[in-house]
Motif scaffolding. Structure first.
Motif, PDB file in Angstrom:
ATOM      1  N   UNK A   1      34.682  37.642  37.012  1.00 24.55           N
ATOM      2  CA  UNK A   1      33.810  38.307  37.977  1.00 24.55           C
ATOM      3  C   UNK A   1      33.381  37.362  39.089  1.00 24.55           C
ATOM      4  N   UNK A   2      32.795  37.939  40.121  1.00 26.24           N
ATOM      5  CA  UNK A   2      32.294  37.177  41.256  1.00 26.24           C
ATOM      6  C   UNK A   2      32.310  38.019  42.510  1.00 26.24           C
ATOM      7  N   UNK A   3      31.807  37.468  43.598  1.00 19.99           N
ATOM      8  CA  UNK A   3      31.906  38.136  44.888  1.00 19.99           C
ATOM      9  C   UNK A   3      33.364  38.146  45.326  1.00 19.99           C
ATOM     10  N   UNK A   4      33.658  38.927  46.361  1.00 21.59           N
ATOM     11  CA  UNK A   4      35.034  38.934  46.876  1.00 21.59           C
ATOM     12  C   UNK A   4      35.496  37.517  47.215  1.00 21.59           C
ATOM     13  N   UNK A   5      34.643  36.772  47.883  1.00 24.96           N
ATOM     14  CA  UNK A   5      35.005  35.409  48.279  1.00 24.96           C
ATOM     15  C   UNK A   5      35.262  34.550  47.045  1.00 24.96           C
ATOM     16  N   UNK A   6      34.408  34.675  46.051  1.00 25.14           N
ATOM     17  CA  UNK A   6      34.574  33.884  44.829  1.00 25.14           C
ATOM     18  C   UNK A   6      35.854  34.266  44.088  1.00 25.14           C
ATOM     19  N   UNK A   7      36.188  35.543  44.112  1.00 22.05           N
ATOM     20  CA  UNK A   7      37.421  35.992  43.455  1.00 22.05           C
ATOM     21  C   UNK A   7      38.642  35.404  44.151  1.00 22.05           C
ATOM     22  N   UNK A   8      38.655  35.443  45.475  1.00 20.80           N
ATOM     23  CA  UNK A   8      39.802  34.876  46.201  1.00 20.80           C
ATOM     24  C   UNK A   8      39.864  33.361  46.042  1.00 20.80           C
ATOM     25  N   UNK A   9      38.721  32.714  45.957  1.00 20.24           N
ATOM     26  CA  UNK A   9      38.707  31.280  45.699  1.00 20.24           C
ATOM     27  C   UNK A   9      39.260  30.983  44.308  1.00 20.24           C
ATOM     28  N   UNK A  10      38.963  31.849  43.349  1.00 15.92           N
ATOM     29  CA  UNK A  10      39.498  31.680  41.995  1.00 15.92           C
ATOM     30  C   UNK A  10      41.014  31.852  41.988  1.00 15.92           C
TER      31      UNK A  10
ATOM     32  N   UNK B   1      47.681  35.665  35.742  1.00 19.59           N
ATOM     33  CA  UNK B   1      46.480  36.346  36.217  1.00 19.59           C
ATOM     34  C   UNK B   1      46.892  37.526  37.099  1.00 19.59           C
ATOM     35  N   UNK B   2      45.959  38.462  37.255  1.00 17.16           N
ATOM     36  CA  UNK B   2      46.236  39.686  38.003  1.00 17.16           C
ATOM     37  C   UNK B   2      45.079  39.981  38.951  1.00 17.16           C
ATOM     38  N   UNK B   3      45.422  40.215  40.211  1.00 19.09           N
ATOM     39  CA  UNK B   3      44.428  40.680  41.181  1.00 19.09           C
ATOM     40  C   UNK B   3      44.718  42.152  41.456  1.00 19.09           C
ATOM     41  N   UNK B   4      43.857  43.022  40.930  1.00 18.33           N
ATOM     42  CA  UNK B   4      44.037  44.469  41.057  1.00 18.33           C
ATOM     43  C   UNK B   4      43.129  45.025  42.153  1.00 18.33           C
TER      44      UNK B   4
ATOM     45  N   UNK C   1      39.332  53.678  57.814  1.00 14.37           N
ATOM     46  CA  UNK C   1      38.112  52.883  57.934  1.00 14.37           C
ATOM     47  C   UNK C   1      37.353  52.809  56.609  1.00 14.37           C
ATOM     48  N   UNK C   2      36.958  51.598  56.229  1.00 14.44           N
ATOM     49  CA  UNK C   2      36.136  51.388  55.036  1.00 14.44           C
ATOM     50  C   UNK C   2      35.540  49.994  55.122  1.00 14.44           C
ATOM     51  N   UNK C   3      34.608  49.706  54.235  1.00 12.41           N
ATOM     52  CA  UNK C   3      33.957  48.399  54.225  1.00 12.41           C
ATOM     53  C   UNK C   3      33.548  48.073  52.795  1.00 12.41           C
ATOM     54  N   UNK C   4      32.966  46.898  52.552  1.00 10.30           N
ATOM     55  CA  UNK C   4      32.609  46.547  51.169  1.00 10.30           C
ATOM     56  C   UNK C   4      31.627  47.520  50.515  1.00 10.30           C
ATOM     57  N   UNK C   5      30.800  48.187  51.333  1.00 10.37           N
ATOM     58  CA  UNK C   5      29.794  49.085  50.768  1.00 10.37           C
ATOM     59  C   UNK C   5      30.389  50.404  50.282  1.00 10.37           C
ATOM     60  N   UNK C   6      31.469  50.851  50.911  1.00  8.88           N
ATOM     61  CA  UNK C   6      31.990  52.183  50.577  1.00  8.88           C
ATOM     62  C   UNK C   6      33.471  52.184  50.222  1.00  8.88           C
ATOM     63  N   UNK C   7      34.090  51.003  50.264  1.00  5.53           N
ATOM     64  CA  UNK C   7      35.542  50.977  50.190  1.00  5.53           C
ATOM     65  C   UNK C   7      36.130  50.541  48.872  1.00  5.53           C
ATOM     66  N   UNK C   8      37.329  50.011  48.958  1.00  6.03           N
ATOM     67  CA  UNK C   8      38.162  49.662  47.814  1.00  6.03           C
ATOM     68  C   UNK C   8      37.604  48.417  47.119  1.00  6.03           C
ATOM     69  N   UNK C   9      37.648  48.429  45.808  1.00  6.23           N
ATOM     70  CA  UNK C   9      37.141  47.311  45.019  1.00  6.23           C
ATOM     71  C   UNK C   9      38.301  46.521  44.417  1.00  6.23           C
ATOM     72  N   UNK C  10      38.115  45.197  44.321  1.00  2.91           N
ATOM     73  CA  UNK C  10      39.121  44.339  43.708  1.00  2.91           C
ATOM     74  C   UNK C  10      38.644  43.885  42.334  1.00  2.91           C
ATOM     75  N   UNK C  11      39.606  43.496  41.514  1.00  2.00           N
ATOM     76  CA  UNK C  11      39.310  43.071  40.144  1.00  2.00           C
ATOM     77  C   UNK C  11      40.292  41.975  39.756  1.00  2.00           C
ATOM     78  N   UNK C  12      39.771  40.845  39.299  1.00  2.00           N
ATOM     79  CA  UNK C  12      40.608  39.733  38.844  1.00  2.00           C
ATOM     80  C   UNK C  12      40.521  39.630  37.328  1.00  2.00           C
ATOM     81  N   UNK C  13      41.683  39.617  36.671  1.00  2.00           N
ATOM     82  CA  UNK C  13      41.708  39.474  35.208  1.00  2.00           C
ATOM     83  C   UNK C  13      42.716  38.409  34.817  1.00  2.00           C
ATOM     84  N   UNK C  14      42.574  37.946  33.589  1.00  2.00           N
ATOM     85  CA  UNK C  14      43.608  37.078  33.058  1.00  2.00           C
ATOM     86  C   UNK C  14      44.652  37.927  32.345  1.00  2.00           C
ATOM     87  N   UNK C  15      45.572  37.271  31.682  1.00  2.00           N
ATOM     88  CA  UNK C  15      46.689  37.971  31.060  1.00  2.00           C
ATOM     89  C   UNK C  15      46.268  38.901  29.931  1.00  2.00           C
TER      90      UNK C  15
END
Length: 758
Positions: free
Chosen positions: A199-208, A357-360, A179-193
């Protein structure tokens, strides 16, 4: 004194919501006591009237969580003076040694799929959404029992809301260890090569990510068991670019579809296949092409009429797929046969010339795994596991009944390697590891053994390995024998290990007159013989006997023979003039000399299939293992799908008792081609001839049952033909829980040793 009962349950019962289920069921029956994880599964102590507990026990067996697999359950009345005031989930005892099946990873469930796309839900666009029914298990486990403190999620302390859910018996995350959620859980990171952060919210990152994919870019995405490489499957240029960058010239890619409706637009998918692809294991399933439409089929699966299809198995893939709304190529995040990447620094280095691009994310993966791959034969729907990994490994629910294993380590084969260990009363066969000739893959193999040792507190007493003198994994024996004076070693012939694997999977050790048909590419027979087309016999209390084989032909030019089907055709035909037309003068001279002088001969069915494929049009080099065989199977499948084909046995006049006349079979295939026979029908007749050879040898050996193992039996047409023509006369056994290929060697080694050790 209140009647008290103890119920012990073993199997896959940890990390599946079993304790929360028991807790709520116990409340319904007004039981007092507790439920807890143990080293061997789950234990329940329950107090109430006998008849009430009896009803509770019946309902428990009937309605347990769908992801649980109960292998054994026992109930007994015990004497105890303590009276429990209520029913609780009791914490698991510390530092216990696990002696139960492990819990594989589960695909994202329907509830979590809906919640993660609900703007009103606090987990909106949180890709690591999970509950007691879904999410990573084995992939993130440092050890078992499956408790949060034993996983990578230990680093993420639950927030107040998650803690409340965790303790709420009515919540789907009641006692969910992931169990986890955005407040306490795993963070994502989008980078280029270059490593620059987008940067952005989770939704913005997935849209990117979706935007980059729409623009033809290649994105490396860290899924819950390792990185995947994604690109637009409807963009031929993008798929071709991925091929070029990954140096994967012809091997098929898998395709990620959004849902079944999308799959149905492109592929045929029957009920059996639909059930498999939508299961909690969520494997890749090979499906026939129905409508190419805008799919870049030639770039995805060159010259094939099928595609490996998968549905999103995690919140990450679900969010990407939902936004993109088109099929995506989804292939392992590795380079040119190396192991799947799991670490951010590693992937940025390894795939720097592959991904744009990389989604970590920052959840550590303990057990990286490729996606499992299965297919079903078209007519008889026989299940064939091509790769056993995420969702299936490392358990084998076989109700193991061989002599007791004691701290055994089995090293498997070099190609399609797995390892099998017996550190306790269970048997664990690892996920697919790969080709150990690759440096990175060997390191993964080495780390897997070390990790299992830590996982189970396990030091092997006996190491079992293949009899091939030059296998890479034999290096591990030296590591152990130099450190542990008392460790024993034991070698087992490759094809006998295959036979032992199917005998064990099908529980045939107490039977008599079992014929083993073991067909693959190559396996060490002795110093002058490479085996690969073997017939074995087994009867209870007797050793395995080699009954027959494919007629030998010369093994020439070493590994080149398995990469160039022309060489196999020339060798099998003894340099027949038909095949000389495809050779230059220098080649004819070289091949003639090697055929004359080579002291090594082979009975490989794999090379015979290569030669047949060459005869029927496959004239290019083999760029990945099994490529020529896939070509031949594809040809035969087209003819098999037609109901008006009259089958022909190319060896119908041959009296076959223990040897298949290889040269004659190939030259009869040549005659068919020269007489302008339809190539698809000729391919089908070649398969049919092999089936008739099995029938003749089975009849001569007076066998009652026939088992099949080895990579050749990944061929669905061959299996359907065997069932068409032999199942009314013999009891047939094919692998269903293991792959027929070399992945089953380590499991076969263990069982061969247990039944035949002296």
């Amino acid at each position: 004194m209140i009647p008290t009962f103890q119920i012990t349950i073993s199997g896959v019962v940890q990390g599946v919501g079993f304790r929360p289920f028991i807790y709520n069921l116990a409340l319904n029956y007004d039981l007092k006591g507790y439920v807890s994880n143990t080293e061997s599964g789950v234990i329940i102590i329950a107090q109430n009237k006998k008849e009430i507990i009896a009803d509770f026990y019946k309902e428990l067996k009937k309605k347990h969580p769908k992801n649980a697999q109960i292998s054994n359950i026992k109930i007994s009345e015990i004497l105890i003076e303590e009276e429990y005031p209520d029913f609780i989930i009791k914490p698991t005892a510390k530092n216990i040694s696990i002696n139960s099946q492990l819990t594989a990873d589960f695909a994202i469930c329907k509830n979590c799929k809906e919640e993660v796309l609900d703007p009103e839900n606090n987990r909106y666009y949180y890709p690591f959404i999970s509950c007691t029914s879904c999410g990573p298990r084995y992939a993130i486990a440092h050890k078992f029992p499956f408790e949060r403190e034993n996983t990578s999620l230990k680093e993420f302390e639950m927030c107040e809301n998650c803690v409340e859910e965790y303790h709420n018996p009515k919540d789907i995350r009641f006692h969910s260890q992931t169990n986890s959620c955005p407040d306490c859980g795993v963070k994502i990171l989008l980078t280029d090569n270059s490593g620059a952060v987008i940067s952005g919210t989770n939704k913005e990152i997935f849209e990117a990510v979706s935007e980059k994919l729409n623009n033809g870019k290649i994105v490396a995405v860290k899924n819950t068991s390792g990185y995947l490489l994604l690109c637009d499957a409807t963009n031929p240029e993008a798929v071709e670019e991925l091929r070029n960058r990954k140096k994967r010239l012809t091997k098929p890619f898998a395709v990620l579809f959004t849902d079944f409706e999308q799959i149905d637009n492109y592929l045929f998918c029957n009920k059996t296949e639909k059930k498999a692809i939508s299961s909690v294991q969520a494997p890749i399933v090979i499906l026939p092409l129905k409508n190419q439409a805008n799919l870049a089929v030639q770039q995805i699966a060159p010259s094939l009429n099928s595609i490996g299809a998968m549905l999103p198995n995690s919140g990450i893939l679900h969010l990407i797929s939902n936004l993109f709304q088109k099929p995506l190529v989804a292939t392992s995040g590795n380079f040119n046969g190396s192991t799947i990447c799991t670490d951010q620094d590693e992937v940025m280095e390894t795939l720097r010339f592959v991904a744009d691009f990389y989604l970590h994310h920052n959840l550590d993966i303990q057990h990286s795994q490729d996606d499992s791959v299965i297919k079903f034969s078209r007519k008889h729907k026989q299940k064939i596991i091509l790769r056993r990994a995420r969702g299936f490994a490392p358990n084998l629910d076989l109700s193991f009944s061989a002599p007791k294993a004691d701290h055994l380590l089995c090293l498997g084969a070099d190609l399609k390697n797995t390892i099998t260990i017996a550190p306790n009363e269970q048997i664990y066969t690892s996920e697919y590891i790969g080709d150990l000739s690759n440096y990175d893959t060997y390191n993964r193999f080495d780390k897997k053994i070390n990790r299992y040792q830590d996982f189970f507190g396990f030091i092997p007493k006996t190491i079992i390995y293949d009899s091939h003198p030059d296998y890479e994994n034999a290096k591990k024996i030296i590591d152990f024998t130099t450190q542990i004076d008392t460790v024993k070693t034991f070698k087992i012939q490759h094809h006998e290990a295959h036979f032992a694997a199917i005998l064990s999977e099908k529980k045939l050790w107490k039977k008599s007159k079992i014929l083993g048909v073991i067909w693959d590419g190559i396996g060490f027979g002795n110093e002058t013989e490479i085996w690969g087309g073997e017939f074995f016999a087994y009867s209870i209390n007797k050793p395995i006997e080699r009954l027959g084989h494919l007629e030998y032909f010369k093994w020439i030019l070493g590994d080149q023979m398995s990469k160039n089907p022309k060489i196999a055709a020339v060798s099998i035909s003894r340099n027949h003039k038909y095949f000389q037309q495809y050779c230059d003068k220098n080649e004819i001279k070289i091949y003639s000399k090697y055929i004359k002088d080579s002291s090594i001969r082979t009975s490989s069915v794999g090379r015979l299939i290569d030669a047949a494929a060459f005869t029927l049009g496959f004239k290019s080099p083999i760029l990945f293992e099994g490529e020529a065989g896939m070509y031949l199977e594809n040809l035969a499948q087209k003819a098999y799908n037609s109901s008006n084909v009259k089958l022909k046995d190319y060896l119908q006049d041959e009296k076959i008792t223990n040897t298949i006349p290889t040269k004659k079979l190939l030259l009869n295939l040549v005659k068919a081609v020269k007489s302008n026979a339809n190539l698809e029908i000729a391919a089908l007749n070649f398969h049919y001839t092999l089936v008739k050879c099995v029938e003749k040898i089975a009849f001569f050996s007076k066998s009652k049952e026939i088992t099949f193992s080895g990579g050749v039996f990944q061929n669905a047409v061959l299996i359907d033909l065997i069932k068409d023509h032999l199942q009314t006369k013999y009891k047939l056994h094919f692998h269903k829980m293991l792959s027929p290929n070399d992945e089953n060697i380590s499991f076969g080694q263990l069982n061969h040793y247990l039944h035949f050790k002296k």
